[in-house]
Design a protein around this motif. Sequence first.
Motif, PDB file in Angstrom:
ATOM      1  N   ARG A  32       0.784  -1.030  -0.028  1.00 44.64           N
ATOM      2  CA  ARG A  32      -0.119   0.167  -0.027  1.00 44.64           C
ATOM      3  C   ARG A  32       0.848   1.342  -0.175  1.00 44.64           C
ATOM      4  NH1 ARG A  32      -2.825   1.925   4.841  1.00 44.64           N
ATOM      5  NH2 ARG A  32      -2.150   0.095   5.554  1.00 44.64           N
ATOM      6  N   SER A  33       0.527   2.416  -0.422  1.00 40.08           N
ATOM      7  CA  SER A  33       1.281   3.495  -0.858  1.00 40.08           C
ATOM      8  C   SER A  33       1.510   3.984   0.616  1.00 40.08           C
ATOM      9  CB  SER A  33       0.242   4.619  -1.280  1.00 40.08           C
ATOM     10  OG  SER A  33      -0.046   4.447  -2.485  1.00 40.08           O
ATOM     11  N   GLY A  79       2.551   1.381  -5.601  1.00 39.30           N
ATOM     12  CA  GLY A  79       1.932   1.241  -4.363  1.00 39.30           C
ATOM     13  C   GLY A  79       0.522   1.054  -4.922  1.00 39.30           C
ATOM     14  N   TYR A  80      -0.380   0.315  -4.335  1.00 42.63           N
ATOM     15  CA  TYR A  80      -1.800   0.111  -4.530  1.00 42.63           C
ATOM     16  C   TYR A  80      -2.550   0.820  -3.586  1.00 42.63           C
ATOM     17  CZ  TYR A  80      -1.284  -3.825  -1.153  1.00 42.63           C
ATOM     18  OH  TYR A  80      -0.889  -4.578  -0.016  1.00 42.63           O
ATOM     19  N   GLY A  81      -3.732   1.139  -4.015  1.00 42.05           N
ATOM     20  CA  GLY A  81      -4.759   1.542  -2.794  1.00 42.05           C
ATOM     21  C   GLY A  81      -4.555   2.902  -2.546  1.00 42.05           C
ATOM     22  N   TYR A  82      -3.944   3.792  -3.400  1.00 48.07           N
ATOM     23  CA  TYR A  82      -3.650   5.247  -3.087  1.00 48.07           C
ATOM     24  C   TYR A  82      -4.859   6.116  -3.352  1.00 48.07           C
ATOM     25  CZ  TYR A  82      -1.645   9.829  -3.438  1.00 48.07           C
ATOM     26  OH  TYR A  82      -1.218  11.235  -3.288  1.00 48.07           O
ATOM     27  N   ARG A  90      -5.618   5.840 -10.752  1.00 54.13           N
ATOM     28  CA  ARG A  90      -5.617   4.594  -9.833  1.00 54.13           C
ATOM     29  C   ARG A  90      -5.582   3.337 -10.841  1.00 54.13           C
ATOM     30  NH1 ARG A  90      -9.206   6.821  -6.185  1.00 54.13           N
ATOM     31  NH2 ARG A  90     -10.829   5.683  -6.780  1.00 54.13           N
ATOM     32  N   SER A 123      -7.801  -2.300   0.784  1.00 56.01           N
ATOM     33  CA  SER A 123      -6.817  -2.762  -0.428  1.00 56.01           C
ATOM     34  C   SER A 123      -5.673  -3.643  -0.085  1.00 56.01           C
ATOM     35  CB  SER A 123      -6.042  -1.484  -0.401  1.00 56.01           C
ATOM     36  OG  SER A 123      -5.330  -0.963   0.543  1.00 56.01           O
ATOM     37  N   ASP A 124      -5.509  -3.998   1.108  1.00 57.99           N
ATOM     38  CA  ASP A 124      -4.375  -5.131   1.444  1.00 57.99           C
ATOM     39  C   ASP A 124      -5.179  -6.325   1.338  1.00 57.99           C
ATOM     40  OD1 ASP A 124      -2.031  -3.454   2.354  1.00 57.99           O
ATOM     41  OD2 ASP A 124      -2.933  -3.480   4.375  1.00 57.99           O
TER      42      ASP A 124
END
Length: 197
Positions: A32-33, A79-82, A90, A123-124
């Motif tokens: 995650r970011s 990173g994901y979920g920003y 996104r 998001s995780d």
Amino acid sequence: MMKISSTKFAGSSSKVTEKPSLRLAEFAFIGRSNVGKSSLINALCGNSRLAMTSSRPGKTRLVNHFLINDGWYLVDLPGYGYAKASRSERAAIESVIRDYLNHSGELRELFVLIDSRHDLVSSDADFLREMGESDIPFSIIFTKADKSGPVACAKQVEKLKGQIAGIVGHTPSCFVSSSLKGTGRQEILDHIDNLLQ
């Protein structure tokens, strides 16, 4: 015991077809970011300026390859979920991530970084669920272990392991790290070394 003697930025790409032409084993890092990914990469490599660190989440937008010991690549993924990125931003970042994960034939292992201080966020959980359903080998690195006391950290890590096992159906290899103190550095490098054998 793995020692890193040389590190070199090898290039950025938004598609697998654009990655460095030299085909070597790849070990990719994602999270995650603002989970501390760039700081961990720098700590692993003993080079504080290798990956760009920023207090502003969402800094990494491309796939960055770093050539390590002239023998393998450490790969820094976006990173994901920003949450603060627009929907189109996104979607573009997710497209870059998925293209790499689905099409990079040299990927040996993906390291998913999770903040050791907090429970999993959606998001995780979503990303881990996706990994659990894929054939991509992955391990977990719990970051920022220095931010809480050892007892509290150990208790939270055990809780996180249970949450992860509940999502993916097993407990993957896990490492506890602190970029500040160097905790977990050698264990992660030796794990990579074993996979290279």
